[in-house]
Write a protein that holds these residues in place. Structure first.
Motif, PDB file in Angstrom:
ATOM      1  N   LYS A 233       0.816  -1.214   0.000  1.00  0.00           N
ATOM      2  CA  LYS A 233       0.000   0.000   0.000  1.00  0.00           C
ATOM      3  C   LYS A 233       0.853   1.269   0.000  1.00  0.00           C
ATOM      4  CE  LYS A 233      -3.925  -2.238   2.217  1.00  0.00           C
ATOM      5  NZ  LYS A 233      -4.694  -2.419   3.481  1.00  0.00           N
ATOM      6  N   MET A 234       2.061   1.177   0.536  1.00  0.00           N
ATOM      7  CA  MET A 234       2.960   2.329   0.554  1.00  0.00           C
ATOM      8  C   MET A 234       3.787   2.434  -0.730  1.00  0.00           C
ATOM      9  SD  MET A 234       2.449   4.076   3.281  1.00  0.00           S
ATOM     10  CE  MET A 234       3.906   5.114   3.294  1.00  0.00           C
ATOM     11  N   GLY A 235       3.542   1.508  -1.677  1.00  0.00           N
ATOM     12  CA  GLY A 235       4.255   1.560  -2.947  1.00  0.00           C
ATOM     13  C   GLY A 235       5.695   1.125  -2.868  1.00  0.00           C
ATOM     14  N   ASN A 236       5.982   0.178  -1.961  1.00  0.00           N
ATOM     15  CA  ASN A 236       7.349  -0.340  -1.835  1.00  0.00           C
ATOM     16  C   ASN A 236       7.330  -1.847  -2.094  1.00  0.00           C
ATOM     17  OD1 ASN A 236       9.972  -0.967  -1.170  1.00  0.00           O
ATOM     18  ND2 ASN A 236       9.988   0.145   0.766  1.00  0.00           N
ATOM     19  N   PRO A 237       7.107  -2.243  -3.359  1.00  0.00           N
ATOM     20  CA  PRO A 237       6.965  -3.672  -3.663  1.00  0.00           C
ATOM     21  C   PRO A 237       8.230  -4.480  -3.425  1.00  0.00           C
ATOM     22  CG  PRO A 237       7.110  -2.386  -5.688  1.00  0.00           C
ATOM     23  CD  PRO A 237       6.997  -1.408  -4.569  1.00  0.00           C
ATOM     24  N   ASP A 238       9.394  -3.864  -3.622  1.00  0.00           N
ATOM     25  CA  ASP A 238      10.642  -4.618  -3.455  1.00  0.00           C
ATOM     26  C   ASP A 238      10.818  -5.092  -2.011  1.00  0.00           C
ATOM     27  OD1 ASP A 238      11.234  -4.241  -6.118  1.00  0.00           O
ATOM     28  OD2 ASP A 238      12.389  -2.407  -5.759  1.00  0.00           O
ATOM     29  N   GLU A 239      10.518  -4.215  -1.044  1.00  0.00           N
ATOM     30  CA  GLU A 239      10.635  -4.604   0.360  1.00  0.00           C
ATOM     31  C   GLU A 239       9.578  -5.650   0.714  1.00  0.00           C
ATOM     32  OE1 GLU A 239      12.446  -4.983   3.810  1.00  0.00           O
ATOM     33  OE2 GLU A 239      13.141  -3.665   2.186  1.00  0.00           O
ATOM     34  N   CYS A 240       8.432  -5.529   0.084  1.00  0.00           N
ATOM     35  CA  CYS A 240       7.373  -6.525   0.288  1.00  0.00           C
ATOM     36  C   CYS A 240       7.853  -7.911  -0.130  1.00  0.00           C
ATOM     37  CB  CYS A 240       6.134  -6.123  -0.518  1.00  0.00           C
ATOM     38  SG  CYS A 240       4.901  -7.419  -0.686  1.00  0.00           S
ATOM     39  N   ILE A 241       8.496  -7.984  -1.288  1.00  0.00           N
ATOM     40  CA  ILE A 241       8.977  -9.273  -1.798  1.00  0.00           C
ATOM     41  C   ILE A 241      10.100  -9.814  -0.914  1.00  0.00           C
ATOM     42  CG2 ILE A 241      10.118 -10.380  -3.760  1.00  0.00           C
ATOM     43  CD1 ILE A 241       8.589  -8.289  -5.530  1.00  0.00           C
ATOM     44  N   ARG A 242      10.999  -8.920  -0.448  1.00  0.00           N
ATOM     45  CA  ARG A 242      12.076  -9.366   0.457  1.00  0.00           C
ATOM     46  C   ARG A 242      11.499  -9.924   1.751  1.00  0.00           C
ATOM     47  NH1 ARG A 242      15.095  -4.987  -1.857  1.00  0.00           N
ATOM     48  NH2 ARG A 242      14.191  -3.475  -0.409  1.00  0.00           N
ATOM     49  N   LEU A 243      10.457  -9.265   2.255  1.00  0.00           N
ATOM     50  CA  LEU A 243       9.835  -9.726   3.494  1.00  0.00           C
ATOM     51  C   LEU A 243       9.141 -11.067   3.280  1.00  0.00           C
ATOM     52  CD1 LEU A 243       9.593  -8.606   6.384  1.00  0.00           C
ATOM     53  CD2 LEU A 243       7.331  -7.734   5.768  1.00  0.00           C
ATOM     54  N   PHE A 244       8.556 -11.242   2.107  1.00  0.00           N
ATOM     55  CA  PHE A 244       7.911 -12.516   1.786  1.00  0.00           C
ATOM     56  C   PHE A 244       8.935 -13.649   1.778  1.00  0.00           C
ATOM     57  CE2 PHE A 244       6.845 -15.463  -1.765  1.00  0.00           C
ATOM     58  CZ  PHE A 244       5.804 -16.140  -1.140  1.00  0.00           C
ATOM     59  N   ASN A 245      10.111 -13.380   1.232  1.00  0.00           N
ATOM     60  CA  ASN A 245      11.169 -14.401   1.220  1.00  0.00           C
ATOM     61  C   ASN A 245      11.609 -14.747   2.640  1.00  0.00           C
ATOM     62  OD1 ASN A 245      11.175 -14.494  -1.589  1.00  0.00           O
ATOM     63  ND2 ASN A 245      12.717 -12.866  -1.773  1.00  0.00           N
ATOM     64  N   LYS A 246      11.677 -13.727   3.523  1.00  0.00           N
ATOM     65  CA  LYS A 246      12.017 -13.984   4.926  1.00  0.00           C
ATOM     66  C   LYS A 246      10.943 -14.822   5.605  1.00  0.00           C
ATOM     67  CE  LYS A 246      14.903  -9.929   5.938  1.00  0.00           C
ATOM     68  NZ  LYS A 246      15.061  -8.728   6.800  1.00  0.00           N
ATOM     69  N   MET A 247       9.702 -14.559   5.263  1.00  0.00           N
ATOM     70  CA  MET A 247       8.589 -15.313   5.846  1.00  0.00           C
ATOM     71  C   MET A 247       8.728 -16.797   5.515  1.00  0.00           C
ATOM     72  SD  MET A 247       4.525 -14.928   4.993  1.00  0.00           S
ATOM     73  CE  MET A 247       3.301 -15.995   5.767  1.00  0.00           C
ATOM     74  N   GLN A 248       9.071 -17.076   4.263  1.00  0.00           N
ATOM     75  CA  GLN A 248       9.227 -18.476   3.865  1.00  0.00           C
ATOM     76  C   GLN A 248      10.383 -19.136   4.610  1.00  0.00           C
ATOM     77  OE1 GLN A 248       9.346 -17.536  -0.466  1.00  0.00           O
ATOM     78  NE2 GLN A 248       7.718 -19.052  -0.647  1.00  0.00           N
ATOM     79  N   LEU A 249      11.463 -18.372   4.833  1.00  0.00           N
ATOM     80  CA  LEU A 249      12.607 -18.914   5.569  1.00  0.00           C
ATOM     81  C   LEU A 249      12.271 -19.175   7.034  1.00  0.00           C
ATOM     82  CD1 LEU A 249      15.494 -16.696   4.114  1.00  0.00           C
ATOM     83  CD2 LEU A 249      15.051 -19.124   3.631  1.00  0.00           C
TER      84      LEU A 249
END
Length: 747
Positions: A233-249
Motif C-alpha cells: 500500500k505504501m508503494g514499496n513492492p521490493d521490500e514486500c517481496i524481500r519480506l515474503f522471502n524472509k517469511m518463507q525462511l
C-alpha cells in the motif's frame, strides 16, 4: 458427521422416554453446542418444554441461547430469552450477540440499554460490531464508555479499538491506545501487537510499523501479512517481496492473503512473469487470488492474458465478483475488442450481475471505446442507479466517436439530474468540442470548471491547446500555456507540437525542445518534428533530428491495425509479412490497387516524407497496416468487418481510403440503422458524398473530414469502383482510429 448422527439418534431416543435428569439435558445441550447443530438444539428445547422441565439455573438455557445467536437465529433466541425464568449477564450477552449477528443496530442499542448489569463482554460485543461495520466513531465511544464505567479493556477491546483508529486514520488516538496496551502489559500478545503494527502501517509510518514487527517475539501468518500488505500500500513492492522471502525462511506457510499481496507487489514492480509463476504454484486459488491476477494483467497492459485467465477462472467454477468483471470488461475496452466485450457482457447477464453499477459503468465505457455508443447508451438508460463515473463514461463515449452534440446534451442532462460534474466530465465535454471545432463553446465550458469549485487541470489545458491549434490559433495556444498556473508537462508540450504545421515551425521547435528534455527516449516528438522539417523541405534538419533520435536511443512505437475474425484477432503493421496468409493478403491488395488505377486513381506520393525513390514511396503508401487489414477483411468477410488502427501520431498527410458502393445509397442491415445513426453519411447517396467531400476538400475545410464518422462501405469485391484520398488529417489526433465497415445493401 458421525457426531451429528449420534446426536440425532440420542435426541430421537429422548422422545421415546419420559422426563430425564438435569444432567442428561446438560450433556445433550453441550453436545449440540459442540457440533453447532441448531436443529437438534431446537428439538431438545421442545422436549424440555413438553416435559415441563424447569432447570434450577440458567446454564442450559444460556447454552441454547448462545447457539441460536451463533447461528444467526434471532427470532428463536428472542423467544427463548422471553421464556427464561432466570436470566443473568451471560443470557443478556447472548441476546446482544444475536442482534449483532443480524446487524440490527437500533435493537442492539436498545438491548444494551435495557441490560440490568453488564460486563466487559457486553462492551466488547458492541465495540467489535461497530468496528467491523466501519462505524468507527461509535466503536471508540463505547471503548471510552467501557473504561468510564470501571471495566478494564481486554485484548478484544484493544484490537477492535485499534482497528477503528486505523479506519479513521486517527493516529493520535491510536498512539494513546498503544500506550495503554504497553501499560496493560499486552506487548507479548500477538493478537494485540498485530493491531498496533497495522495501525502504524495504515497511518503511513511504515518504518515504525517495521520496528514494532521486528520486535515481536512470536509472529503468526497475520503478522507477516499485515506488514507485507503495508509495504504494498505504501508503494514499496521490493521490500514486500524481500519480506515474503524472509517469511518463507521462517517456516510459516503463506496463505491466500499473503499470495494476493505478493502478486500485487510483483505487478507493482513490473515483474509480471514472476507473478504468473507464483500464481501457477498456488494449489487452491480463491476469488481474491484470481481477481488480483486478472486486475494485475489488465493494469500491466496484458489485456489478452487477463481475458484468458478470466476464462480459466470460469472453467474452475470460481465465481468472479463485480471488481473482477469490471477489470475484464476494461481489458476488452483497451483492446477495442467488441467481440470479446460482447462475450463478457453475455456472461455478465447469465451471472445476474448486469445491474451492478460498477459492471454496468465498465460496459458503457467498453461499448463507447469499441465505437458503438448506441449500445453504450442502451445500457446507460437501463441502469437504475448511476454515479458520476457512469455519466462520464457515456459523455466520453460520445466524444470519442465524434458525436459532439450528443455528448454536450448528455452533460446538460447530467446537471438537470443534480449530478455534480468532476474533472473527467469536463475532459469529455472539451473533447467533444475539439471534434466539432467548437472554440467558443469550449471556452464557455472551460470557464464553468471554476464555477463548479474546481481548478482546471493539465488535461483541461491540453484540450484547449489542441482546440486552439486545430482552429489555427497557435499564438493563442502559446499564450494559454504561458498563463497556466502550472509548469507545462509532457502532455502540454505534446499537445502543442501535435497541432503545429510547417507555418508554425518555430513554435514546433520550441515545443519539441521541451519534450526532448522531459522524455529524451520518447520517439514521438522526434518523428513529429522530423516530419514538419520534411514538409518544409529542410532535409538537413530532418537528418539532424533523426541522428539525435538515434543518439538518445529513442524507440518508435510501431503503428498497427487489427481485425477480428471469429474469436481471433489478426494484427498488422506496415509492410507486414508475418501473417500466415500473407500471399493471399498481398494478392488481394495488389488486385484492388490495379483495379483502382484502372478507374483513374493515382497515388499521391508527395505525402511520403523521406528521400527515397518513387517506387519505394509507392510501396510505402500501398502497404499501410490498415490497407493490409482491409484486404484481409475482404478475403475473410466480404460482407463487412470492424477494423481498428492504433497509432502514436498522425502525420499531416495521412491518407484515408474511403470505399463507396457503385450502386446508389448505402444502407445498414435490418436492425442496425439506429445503431449506427451517428454516421450522417448513411442518409446520402454516393453521388452526394462525392459532391460533399469534394467541396470540403477543395475549400480546405479539413476539420469537417472526421475519420471516426466516415463510412467505409465494404461491398462485393467486384463492385468496388471509387476511391477517395483525403489529405490533411493532421487535425485528427487520437490514440485509436476506428473504421466502421458496414455490410451494404445487396452485398
Amino acid at each position: 458427521m458421525k457426531l451429528k448422527q449420534q446426536l440425532r439418534e440420542a435426541i430421537d431416543f429422548l422422545f421415546t422416554r419420559g422426563p430425564v435428569s438435569s444432567a442428561d439435558y446438560t450433556r445433550h445441550v453441550l453436545h449440540c453446542a459442540q457440533s453447532n447443530d441448531f436443529n437438534q438444539a431446537k428439538r431438545l428445547q421442545s422436549h424440555m418444554e413438553l416435559q415441563l422441565f424447569q432447570p434450577t439455573d440458567s446454564f442450559i438455557h444460556n447454552q441454547l441461547l448462545h447457539l441460536y445467536a451463533k447461528c444467526g437465529k434471532l427470532s428463536d433466541a428472542q423467544q427463548l430469552f422471553d421464556k427464561m425464568p432466570k436470566r443473568d449477564v451471560y443470557s443478556w450477552n447472548a441476546l446482544l450477540s444475536a442482534y449483532a449477528k443480524v446487524g440490527s443496530v437500533e435493537d442492539l442499542n436498545v438491548v444494551f440499554d435495557q441490560m440490568p448489569c453488564r460486563d466487559s463482554v457486553s462492551y466488547n460485543t458492541l465495540i467489535a460490531y461497530f468496528a467491523s461495520n466501519r462505524l468507527s466513531s461509535k466503536a471508540l465511544s463505547f471503548f471510552v464508555r467501557m473504561q468510564e464505567n470501571g471495566f478494564q479493556p481486554t485484548q478484544y477491546s484493544y484490537v477492535n479499538a485499534l482497528q477503528a483508529c486505523s479506519q479513521l486514520l486517527d493516529f493520535r488516538l491510536g498512539k494513546q491506545i498503544h500506550g495503554r496496551v504497553v501499560v496493560g502489559e499486552f506487548e507479548k500478545n500477538t493478537f494485540v501487537w498485530n493491531a498496533v503494527t497495522d495501525l502504524y502501517a495504515k497511518c503511513g509510518d511504515i518504518d515504525r510499523a517495521r520496528w514494532l514487527f521486528d520486535g515481536m517475539v512470536k509472529k503468526n501468518v497475520v503478522s507477516w501479512n499485515l506488514m507485507i500488505s503495508g509495504y504494498v500500500k505504501m508503494g514499496n513492492p521490493d521490500e514486500c517481496i524481500r519480506l515474503f522471502n524472509k517469511m518463507q525462511l521462517s517456516g510459516l506457510k503463506p496463505d491466500q492473503v499473503t499470495v494476493s499481496n505478493v502478486l500485487n507487489a510483483y505487478f507493482q514492480s513490473g515483474r509480471v512473469d514472476d507473478a504468473r509463476n507464483m500464481f501457477r504454484k498456488v494449489a487452491k486459488k480463491d476469488e481474491i487470488c484470481w481477481t488480483t491476477m486478472i486486475v494485475g494483467y489488465a493494469q500491466s497492459g496484458r489485456e489478452e492474458d487477463a481475458l484468458m485467465l478470466f476464462n480459466d477462472m470460469l472453467r474452475g467454477n470460481v465465481r468472479p465478483d463485480s471488481h473482477t468483471i469490471s477489470s475484464v470488461v476494461s481489458s476488452c475496452a483497451k483492446l477495442a475488442s467488441l467481440y470479446h466485450g460482447q462475450g463478457v457482457h453475455g456472461k455478465v447477464i447469465l451471472m445476474g450481475v448486469d445491474s451492478n453499477m460498477l459492471v454496468s459503468s465498465a460496459l458503457v465505457d467498453m461499448y463507447g471505446k469499441c465505437g458503438v455508443p448506441f449500445d453504450a447508451r442502451v445500457i446507460f438508460e437501463t441502469m437504475s442507479i448511476r454515479n458520476v463515473i457512469t455519466w462520464n463514461s457515456m459523455i466520453l463515449g460520445y466524444a470519442q466517436n465524434g458525436e459532439a452534440q450528443e455528448a454536450l446534451a448528455l452533460y446538460e442532462r447530467m446537471l438537470q439530474e443534480n449530478f455534480k460534474p468532476d474533472n473527467i466530465s469536463f475532459v469529455g465535454v472539451l473533447s467533444a468540442c475539439i471534434n466539432a471545432d467548437m472554440v467558443k463553446e469550449a471556452f464557455k465550458y472551460f470557464d464553468l470548471i471554476s464555477e463548479h469549485g474546481m481548478t482546471p487541470t493539465l488535461d483541461h489545458y491540453a484540450c484547449m491547446i489542441t482546440l486552439l491549434g486545430r482552429s489555427g490559433n497557435i499564438d493563442k495556444a502559446v499564450d494559454l500555456i504561458n498563463g497556466m498556473p502550472y509548469k507545462p508537462d509532457y502532455q502540454i508540450w505534446s499537445a502543442l507540437l501535435s497541432v503545429c504545421s510547417k507555418d508554425n515551425i518555430k513554435t514546433a521547435e520550441f515545443a519539441a525542445k521541451n519534450l526532448f528534455q522531459l522524455e529524451p527516449h520518447n520517439a514521438g516528438p522526434y518523428i513529429m518534428l522530423s516530419n514538419l522539417y520534411a514538409a518544409c523541405g529542410r532535409w538537413k534538419d530532418v537528418a539532424v533530428v533523426r541522428s539525435l533520435m538515434k543518439e538518445k536511443n529513442a524507440k518508435k512505437f510501431a503503428a498497427y491495425s487489427w481485425v477480428e475474425d471469429g474469436n481471433k484477432v489478426h494484427r498488422f503493421v506496415s509492410d507486414d509479412h508475418h501473417h500466415p496468409e500473407v500471399e493471399r493478403i498481398y494478392g488481394e491488395l495488389n488486385r484492388l490497387i490495379v483495379k483502382l488505377q484502372q478507374i483513374g486513381y493515382n497515388p499521391d506520393t508527395g505525402n511520403v516524407l523521406h528521400i527515397v525513390g518513387e517506387e519505394e514511396k509507392l510501396r510505402s503508401i500501398s502497404h499501410h497496416s490498415e490497407k493490409l487489414a482491409l484486404a484481409f477483411s475482404l478475403i475473410k468477410k466480404p460482407k463487412g468487418v470492424v477494423m481498428t488502427t492504433i497509432c502514436e501520431e498522425l502525420s499531416p498527410d495521412s491518407v484515408v481510403l474511403v470505399y463507396l458502393s457503385a450502386s446508389g445509397k448505402p444502407r445498414v442491415n435490418n436492425g442496425g440503422s439506429s445503431k449506427y445513426s451517428r454516421h450522417k453519411a448513411l442518409s446520402q447517396s454516393s453521388e452526394e458524398l462525392n459532391s460533399g467531400m469534394s467541396e470540403s476538400l477543395n475549400n480546405g475545410k479539413r476539420n469537417q473530414v472526421v475519420i471516426m464518422t466516415i463510412i467505409c462501405g465494404l461491398v462485393p469485391r467486384e463492385t468496388v469502383c471509387q476511391l477517395y484520398v483525403i489529405k490533411g488529417t493532421s487535425n485528427i489526433v487520437a490514440a485509436a482510429l476506428t473504421y466502421a465497415v458496414f455490410e451494404v445493401s445487396g452485398s
